[in-house]
Design an enzyme around this catalytic site. Structure first.
Site, mmCIF file in Angstrom:
data_model
loop_
_atom_site.group_PDB
_atom_site.id
_atom_site.type_symbol
_atom_site.label_atom_id
_atom_site.label_comp_id
_atom_site.label_asym_id
_atom_site.label_seq_id
_atom_site.Cartn_x
_atom_site.Cartn_y
_atom_site.Cartn_z
ATOM 1 C CE LYS A 72 -3.221 3.044 0.862
ATOM 2 N NZ LYS A 72 -3.923 3.560 -0.319
ATOM 3 N N GLY A 99 -7.643 8.339 0.220
ATOM 4 C CA GLY A 99 -6.893 9.504 0.688
ATOM 5 C C GLY A 99 -5.576 9.131 1.343
ATOM 6 C CB CYS A 157 -2.757 9.513 -5.285
ATOM 7 S SG CYS A 157 -4.159 9.184 -4.203
ATOM 8 N N GLY A 270 -5.025 -2.057 -14.660
ATOM 9 C CA GLY A 270 -6.344 -1.462 -14.872
ATOM 10 C C GLY A 270 -7.343 -2.521 -15.286
HETATM 11 C C1 LIG Z 1 -8.832 0.720 -2.509
HETATM 12 C C2 LIG Z 1 -7.708 1.103 -3.432
HETATM 13 C C3 LIG Z 1 -6.543 1.649 -2.904
HETATM 14 C C4 LIG Z 1 -5.500 2.011 -3.762
HETATM 15 N N1 LIG Z 1 -4.340 2.523 -3.230
HETATM 16 C C5 LIG Z 1 -3.308 2.837 -4.044
HETATM 17 C C6 LIG Z 1 -2.073 3.302 -3.504
HETATM 18 O O1 LIG Z 1 -1.876 3.398 -2.293
HETATM 19 N N2 LIG Z 1 -1.086 3.644 -4.389
HETATM 20 C C7 LIG Z 1 -1.249 3.528 -5.763
HETATM 21 O O2 LIG Z 1 -0.336 3.854 -6.520
HETATM 22 N N3 LIG Z 1 -2.395 3.042 -6.278
HETATM 23 C C8 LIG Z 1 -3.413 2.708 -5.467
HETATM 24 N N4 LIG Z 1 -4.565 2.203 -5.998
HETATM 25 C C9 LIG Z 1 -4.684 2.024 -7.464
HETATM 26 C C10 LIG Z 1 -4.342 0.588 -7.876
HETATM 27 O O3 LIG Z 1 -3.029 0.243 -7.522
HETATM 28 C C11 LIG Z 1 -4.518 0.413 -9.392
HETATM 29 O O4 LIG Z 1 -3.671 1.305 -10.061
HETATM 30 C C12 LIG Z 1 -5.960 0.665 -9.818
HETATM 31 O O5 LIG Z 1 -6.843 0.118 -8.876
HETATM 32 C C13 LIG Z 1 -6.262 0.105 -11.214
HETATM 33 O O6 LIG Z 1 -6.130 -1.296 -11.242
HETATM 34 P P1 LIG Z 1 -7.396 -2.298 -11.024
HETATM 35 O O7 LIG Z 1 -8.466 -1.846 -11.948
HETATM 36 O O8 LIG Z 1 -6.845 -3.656 -11.317
HETATM 37 O O9 LIG Z 1 -7.801 -2.159 -9.585
HETATM 38 C C14 LIG Z 1 -5.635 1.831 -5.166
HETATM 39 C C15 LIG Z 1 -6.804 1.268 -5.677
HETATM 40 C C16 LIG Z 1 -7.833 0.894 -4.829
HETATM 41 C C17 LIG Z 1 -9.065 0.274 -5.418
#
Ligand SMILES: Cc1cc2nc3c(=O)[nH]c(=O)nc-3n(C[C@H](O)[C@H](O)[C@H](O)COP(=O)(O)O)c2cc1C
Length: 331
Positions: A72, A99, A157, A270
């Protein structure tokens, strides 16, 4: 492990466990030419923020089967994150507005690094600062930390008032952050880009020129959901990050464009939910892929995607996963 070219013990360990299947070479190199290597035994990674620090997944399955684990995102000081509601379901995805709640880099390393050190899977720490100096300071702290294989620099972010996506939307600011981080650490540096730009190839090239060893394409898209009864946004802030299957075709296009723009490896992220999704991203030019929101529905999603990818390779006579990278035929 796999973080230092100098460690013979870790290199031996890596060599003995480098592929989950000897008939298909799944190994990929995420940082060719970097000061410290980042070789994955297979191209399946977790996505930052969707499975905490890997410790929870380790209770469910052998995390060493994966190519890499992402932590995270972490900041210098602990953060409480945004108020609730932070998560909203949408028809084909999820909106989140966490956040950047996190325990701060020092506690993260105290709690998790000694465990990471015992794993053979490389752990990549996702990090975020409000200023260029904060990014550099974080990179310095992580440089000597046990069990940390690389840093993923979050300039994307969407859920913050300061920093975050503002760096990633501007190629000059993005380049400054990546240059500062690359100077501050010997670890491989992955720049995590935002999809919220007009032309991703411009930011991709700026990060490559500034010293990034790889790119992650991409973070969440900016979305919105409104409760028609209260007439208020359904998340704590009016806009939030959209992830999951809804964004897959959009992210795929960005990966394709980024991979054509740079010569460093691109990690696809993604909406990846199954092995076929992973294959699509590899064909579009990704060297590895990250599985995120899919693991909310199925905590085993990352290992399932790996098994399905392997099935695809066997069915299609792919002896080396690297054959697939960028092999989409567009003419
Ligand atoms: C609940 C949640 C928390 C996330 N926290 C971070 C984070 O701390 N740092 C980051 O670079 N991306 C964060 N992301 C983005 C994911 O790493 C990823 O880029 C994004 O969810 C797209 O991939 P997915 O569609 O497979 O989930 C977060 C996504 C979600 C859903």
């Amino acid at each position: 492990m796999s973080t230092s070219t100098g460690s013979s013990a870790s290199t031996r360990e890596f060599a003995s466990a480098r592929s989950v299947d000897r008939r298909v070479n799944l190994e990929v190199d995420l940082a060719p030419g970097a000061k410290r290597e980042l070789i994955l035994r297979n191209p399946i990674m977790t996505a930052s923020g969707t499975s905490s620090n890997g410790l929870e997944l380790a209770r469910l399955f052998d995390v060493n089967r994966l190519g890499a684990l992402l932590s995270k995102g972490v900041t210098l000081q602990p953060r409480r994150g945004n108020p609730t509601p932070r998560i909203v379901e949408t028809p084909a995805g999820m909106l989140n507005s966490i956040g950047f709640q996190n325990v701060g880099v020092r506690k993260l390393l105290r709690d998790a690094a000694t465990v990471w050190e015992t794993w053979s899977v490389p752990v990549v720490v996702n990090m975020l600062g409000d200023t260029v100096d904060e990014f550099a300071h974080l990179a310095q702290i992580l440089d000597g930390a046990p069990g940390v294989a690389a840093v993923e620099v979050n300039i994307s972010c969407p859920n913050l008032d300061v920093g975050g996506v503002a760096f990633g939307r501007d190629p000059i600011a993005a380049g400054r952050v990546i240059e500062a981080v690359s100077t501050a650490t010997t670890l491989p540096v992955i720049a995590k880009l935002t999809p919220d730009v007009t032309d991703i190839s411009v930011v991709a090239r700026a990060c490559e020129d500034a010293g990034a060893d790889a790119l992650c394409v991409a973070n969440s898209f900016v979305g919105m959901s409104i409760d028609v009864h209260t007439r208020r946004p359904r998340t704590n802030r009016p806009v939030a990050g959209l992830t999951g299957p809804a964004i897959k075709p959009l992210a795929l296009r960005l990966v394709w464009e980024s991979a054509r723009a740079v010569s460093i490896p691109v990690i696809g992220c993604g909406g990846i939910s199954d092995g076929r999704d992973a294959v699509e991203f590899l064909l579009a030019g990704a060297t590895a892929v990250q599985v995120g929101t899919a693991s909310f529905r199925d905590p085993y999603a990352s290992v399932r995607v790996l098994e399905e990818l392997l099935d695809y390779c066997r069915e299609h006579g792919v002896a080396d996963i690297n054959e697939l990278i960028g092999a989409v035929q567009t003419d």
